[in-house]
Design an enzyme around this catalytic site. Structure first.
Site, mmCIF file in Angstrom:
data_model
loop_
_atom_site.group_PDB
_atom_site.id
_atom_site.type_symbol
_atom_site.label_atom_id
_atom_site.label_comp_id
_atom_site.label_asym_id
_atom_site.label_seq_id
_atom_site.Cartn_x
_atom_site.Cartn_y
_atom_site.Cartn_z
ATOM 1 N N TRP A 256 -4.967 4.427 -60.359
ATOM 2 C CA TRP A 256 -5.543 4.052 -61.670
ATOM 3 C C TRP A 256 -4.720 2.968 -62.328
ATOM 4 O O TRP A 256 -5.245 2.185 -63.130
ATOM 5 C CB TRP A 256 -5.869 5.258 -62.536
ATOM 6 C CG TRP A 256 -4.808 6.045 -63.241
ATOM 7 C CD1 TRP A 256 -3.555 6.308 -62.805
ATOM 8 C CD2 TRP A 256 -4.943 6.692 -64.521
ATOM 9 N NE1 TRP A 256 -2.898 7.098 -63.717
ATOM 10 C CE2 TRP A 256 -3.729 7.346 -64.776
ATOM 11 C CE3 TRP A 256 -5.957 6.806 -65.460
ATOM 12 C CZ2 TRP A 256 -3.513 8.090 -65.946
ATOM 13 C CZ3 TRP A 256 -5.739 7.550 -66.616
ATOM 14 C CH2 TRP A 256 -4.530 8.172 -66.856
ATOM 15 N N ASP A 257 -3.447 2.848 -61.958
ATOM 16 C CA ASP A 257 -2.655 1.710 -62.465
ATOM 17 C C ASP A 257 -3.315 0.390 -62.071
ATOM 18 O O ASP A 257 -3.484 -0.515 -62.892
ATOM 19 C CB ASP A 257 -1.229 1.734 -61.895
ATOM 20 C CG ASP A 257 -0.408 2.915 -62.394
ATOM 21 O OD1 ASP A 257 -0.795 4.064 -62.109
ATOM 22 O OD2 ASP A 257 0.617 2.685 -63.067
ATOM 23 N N TRP B 201 4.470 13.246 -70.628
ATOM 24 C CA TRP B 201 3.127 13.591 -71.132
ATOM 25 C C TRP B 201 3.156 14.764 -72.105
ATOM 26 O O TRP B 201 2.130 15.386 -72.367
ATOM 27 C CB TRP B 201 2.190 13.889 -69.953
ATOM 28 C CG TRP B 201 1.880 12.661 -69.142
ATOM 29 C CD1 TRP B 201 2.548 12.232 -68.031
ATOM 30 C CD2 TRP B 201 0.858 11.675 -69.389
ATOM 31 N NE1 TRP B 201 2.002 11.044 -67.567
ATOM 32 C CE2 TRP B 201 0.960 10.687 -68.375
ATOM 33 C CE3 TRP B 201 -0.141 11.536 -70.360
ATOM 34 C CZ2 TRP B 201 0.112 9.582 -68.308
ATOM 35 C CZ3 TRP B 201 -0.990 10.440 -70.299
ATOM 36 C CH2 TRP B 201 -0.858 9.475 -69.277
ATOM 37 N N GLU C 162 6.689 1.916 -70.370
ATOM 38 C CA GLU C 162 5.762 2.855 -69.714
ATOM 39 C C GLU C 162 5.038 3.736 -70.750
ATOM 40 O O GLU C 162 3.840 3.949 -70.664
ATOM 41 C CB GLU C 162 6.560 3.732 -68.737
ATOM 42 C CG GLU C 162 5.709 4.631 -67.871
ATOM 43 C CD GLU C 162 6.546 5.448 -66.893
ATOM 44 O OE1 GLU C 162 7.798 5.384 -66.954
ATOM 45 O OE2 GLU C 162 5.946 6.164 -66.071
ATOM 46 N N ASP D 9 0.900 13.876 -65.498
ATOM 47 C CA ASP D 9 1.682 14.730 -64.601
ATOM 48 C C ASP D 9 2.146 16.047 -65.217
ATOM 49 O O ASP D 9 1.848 17.104 -64.716
ATOM 50 C CB ASP D 9 2.908 13.967 -64.098
ATOM 51 C CG ASP D 9 2.541 12.630 -63.462
ATOM 52 O OD1 ASP D 9 1.397 12.176 -63.624
ATOM 53 O OD2 ASP D 9 3.411 12.035 -62.802
ATOM 54 N N TRP E 142 -0.360 2.226 -57.059
ATOM 55 C CA TRP E 142 -0.941 3.418 -57.671
ATOM 56 C C TRP E 142 -2.382 3.121 -58.055
ATOM 57 O O TRP E 142 -2.686 2.031 -58.564
ATOM 58 C CB TRP E 142 -0.155 3.839 -58.922
ATOM 59 C CG TRP E 142 0.789 4.979 -58.688
ATOM 60 C CD1 TRP E 142 0.595 6.276 -59.038
ATOM 61 C CD2 TRP E 142 2.083 4.929 -58.063
ATOM 62 N NE1 TRP E 142 1.683 7.038 -58.656
ATOM 63 C CE2 TRP E 142 2.611 6.238 -58.066
ATOM 64 C CE3 TRP E 142 2.853 3.919 -57.483
ATOM 65 C CZ2 TRP E 142 3.845 6.560 -57.526
ATOM 66 C CZ3 TRP E 142 4.084 4.238 -56.949
ATOM 67 C CH2 TRP E 142 4.564 5.542 -56.969
#
Ligand code: GLC
Length: 454
Positions: A47-48, A366, A409, A177, A45
């Site tokens: 930006w990970d 989120w 996470e 997301d 991924w």
């Protein structure tokens, strides 16, 4: 005496977290790139990896650069760097390469959208802090043209009229997301042609910690829309049913432009004179565009819904990334600090959504949880604007989250419970890079604040 014992216990726990964080990065390393969490997110991924590279900088500088070099292997010919690069097949995640149906033109399967451009920020940090400066300069020089091409894509392809705001057509691109920011916009995405799909995320994580079905339907319908229209950016600009100017992407891009200028000047200001001039020109236009994200009615920076030209309602953590862009509006900054102060009384900073709002869900992705990466960027922004005390509060709260909820996470802001995927790469990386070095400095504030969560 008691305080000394407590601090000692705290130190032991934190040392263990550093060991765990290193183990997680090693375990999630697939050779040249790191998966965010095996099973749940089994690919690279965008930006990970930019945050993960900072974690590797603490362990092995050359591996840190490699993480970014591998990411840029997925870059498209038009400069876009996809949000997922599918280096290998793995059917534990959906939508995988088969559903996206996209590739970068040189054989690598990828998604067809991008991600917040954190890589430029990371490259500046890696270069600035490098022990072996010659090595770091070579690596940065190799990456600079690719980073520049990516920023060019944002500024030209995603802002074709030069307004200073780049457009986004899928919530996944923002990295947030199912943020509340998109709640009133997603129902507009037509579902008539939605082909059957199977969710995999809820096989790994409880459904009440993930986006709901209506959101997922819209996410998948947009993926199909992109594919059905041949990934035609000009078409999306005119016709995408979801079209926003996002806080995360636009504020991060403004900061990353400045960091790329720093990198180019540090490497060779003469050689990169044209690029530096162009980056400065883009940045100047962005500063104008970012003004439009200020919603005077709510007293906060919020995304713009480009279908109506209106601000989305409600305040999410993306608001506070404005500090990163250093817009120099003291009155607005004070208003943002007041909001953070009041959220701090409710629970851990920085919840992804307003904890005073009826839609706040402290465990759902989120819609409320605290995310380490957003906190890190907000912390950097607050410090650079001189709000050291609030920056410290953000660091202390993130430390509480990780110490109580491990390298998860995301975290429940009311209880500090770790949520979503366990043993998460970017959380581990930022423990090593950001929080572990601050532990002595924050110990007293930590002890005072942690009691609220016992
Ligand atoms: C989720 C997050 C996103 C992240 C990805 C991999 O989709 O919302 O920001 O990049 O997981 O960790």
């Amino acid at each position: 005496m008691k305080a000394v014992c407590y601090a000692d216990k705290l130190f032991r726990k934190m040392t263990n977290l550093s060991t765990l964080a290193r183990e997680v990065l090693q375990k999630n390393d697939r050779g040249g790139y790191t998966v965010p969490r095996p099973g749940l997110y089994p690919f690279q991924w965008n930006w990970d990896s930019s945050f993960v590279s900072l974690g590797f900088a603490v362990i092995d500088e050359s591996r840190a650069w490699e993480e970014l070099e591998t990411l840029f292997k997925g870059q498209w010919a038009n400069g876009m760097v996809p949000h997922i690069v599918f280096h290998k097949d793995d059917d534990s995640y959906s939508p995988g390469p088969g559903q996206w149906g996209a590739h970068n033109g040189s054989g690598l399967n990828t998604s067809a959208i991008s991600n917040p451009p954190v890589a430029g920020i990371s490259v500046k940090r890696l270069l600035k802090d490098a022990e072996d400066q010659d090595f770091a300069r070579r690596k940065a020089a190799g990456l600079f043209p690719k980073l520049y091409a990516w920023h060019k894509w944002f500024h030209e392809v995603r802002d074709p009229e030069g307004t200073g705001l780049v457009m986004t057509y899928h919530p996944w691109e923002t990295g947030r997301d199912n943020s509340h920011d998109w709640k009133s916009l997603l129902p507009r995405v037509p579902l008539d042609n939605l082909r059957p799909y199977k969710r995999k995320d809820t096989e790994h994580v409880d459904a009440d910690q993930r986006p709901d079905k209506s959101e997922y339907d819209a996410f998948m319908a947009l993926v199909q829309f992109f594919r059905d229209h041949g990934f035609d950016e000009a078409y999306f600009y005119e016709n995408s049913p979801f079209k926003i100017a996002d806080t995360t992407i636009n504020f991060i891009l403004a900061k990353a432009d400045l960091d790329l200028i720093w990198v180019a000047e540090h490497l060779d200001a003469d050689k990169y004179a044209a690029e530096i001039a162009q980056l400065k020109a883009w940045h100047k236009v962005s500063l104008k565009g970012l003004e439009r994200l200020w919603d005077a009615e709510q007293g906060a920076y919020t995304p713009l819904d480009m279908k109506t030209g209106k601000h989305v309602k409600g305040i999410s953590s993306g608001t506070f990334l404005s500090f990163l862009a250093d817009l120099d509006h003291k009155d607005r900054e004070h208003r943002q600090i007041e909001i953070l102060e009041s959220w701090h009384e409710k629970g851990l900073l920085v919840p992804s959504y307003d904890p005073e709002h009826a839609d706040f869900e402290p465990q759902r992705y989120w819609m409320g949880p605290v995310w380490t990466v957003v906190n890190y960027l907000i912390y950097e922004g607050l410090n650079s604007c001189g709000y050291d005390e609030m920056a410290r509060k953000v660091a202390v709260d993130t430390m509480i989250a990780l110490k109580k909820g491990s390298v998860s996470e995301y975290f429940n802001p009311l209880t500090a419970e770790g949520l979503g995927g366990k043993d998460f790469s970017w959380t581990s990386a930022l423990w090593l890079y950001w929080l572990a070095p601050l532990q002595d400095n924050l110990a007293a504030d930590y002890s005072a604040r942690v009691q609220m969560f016992e």
